[in-house]
Design a protein around this motif. Sequence first.
Motif, PDB file in Angstrom:
ATOM      1  N   VAL A   1       2.391   9.843   1.563  1.00 52.42           N
ATOM      2  CA  VAL A   1       2.512   8.338   1.236  1.00 52.42           C
ATOM      3  C   VAL A   1       1.564   7.712   2.450  1.00 52.42           C
TER       4      VAL A   1
ATOM      5  N   ARG B   1      -1.927   5.713   1.512  1.00 42.40           N
ATOM      6  CA  ARG B   1      -1.922   4.277   1.360  1.00 42.40           C
ATOM      7  C   ARG B   1      -3.081   3.639   1.946  1.00 42.40           C
TER       8      ARG B   1
ATOM      9  N   VAL C   1       8.744   6.666  -0.060  1.00 43.20           N
ATOM     10  CA  VAL C   1       8.335   5.241  -0.067  1.00 43.20           C
ATOM     11  C   VAL C   1       9.065   4.081   0.840  1.00 43.20           C
TER      12      VAL C   1
ATOM     13  N   ALA D   1       0.773   4.002  -2.961  1.00 40.43           N
ATOM     14  CA  ALA D   1       0.350   5.234  -2.364  1.00 40.43           C
ATOM     15  C   ALA D   1       1.530   6.363  -3.189  1.00 40.43           C
TER      16      ALA D   1
ATOM     17  N   GLU E   1       0.738  -1.394   0.161  1.00 39.84           N
ATOM     18  CA  GLU E   1       0.008  -0.035  -0.051  1.00 39.84           C
ATOM     19  C   GLU E   1       0.907   1.189  -0.067  1.00 39.84           C
ATOM     20  N   SER E   2       2.049   1.272   0.760  1.00 36.81           N
ATOM     21  CA  SER E   2       3.108   2.492   0.688  1.00 36.81           C
ATOM     22  C   SER E   2       3.428   2.554  -0.654  1.00 36.81           C
TER      23      SER E   2
END
Length: 210
Positions: free
Chosen positions: A87, A91, A197, A34, A30-31
């Motif tokens: 981020v 996310r 990230v 994002a 997810e990070s």
Amino acid sequence: MRQLPLADEFYLVSHDEYTGKCHLNARVFESGLAGAVVAELAIRERITVVNGLVTVVDLRPHRERVSDAALAEIVKERAEHPVRSWVEYLRKDALEMVRPRLVEAGIIHRVESRGMLRSTVRYPAVDRNDAAAPRARLRYMLDHPELLDAPTAVLAGLVLAVGMTDLIAVRGREAREGLGRFAATLPDVLKEIITAVELVAATLAVAPKL
């Protein structure tokens, strides 16, 4: 296959095209996703990064569901925030922003399997070759760096940031070095997004689940 938006390509590299299963820790994925969404905004010159802070430069809606939604979240905040903060914030919604775009494009599709106690939903590829294309392009570029383009360089940086190098090539060290060289060619704004990230992913990879 046409080159897809950056976040879509990151999603495809992160998932098995046969099963739809994610190769990464969900929070790390997810990070990265994002970060890819934020990078799309930077590539399209809708935002920039000044002194480490995300700054909006183009408020206009572009009729693109993912970047318009992400930009709307940034615009709602009157104060400017660091890339890492965006981020971390985006996310939790990034998957629900990006996956519908891939479904609408016909790249993946929803498959529900019903069992005795529960149902399972997967999103395998419609065409496995199409879904594997971003990963294949990264592999090809490692041997043909003279053909590198900017979107592939950003994808390489994100793959490196979340630790997916082994999915790209079996020669782990050589692949990391090659992807690192690709990312080094990017402008500072995109390098800052990739660094953010990397920092978020590193923290989430070892953080206990709540």
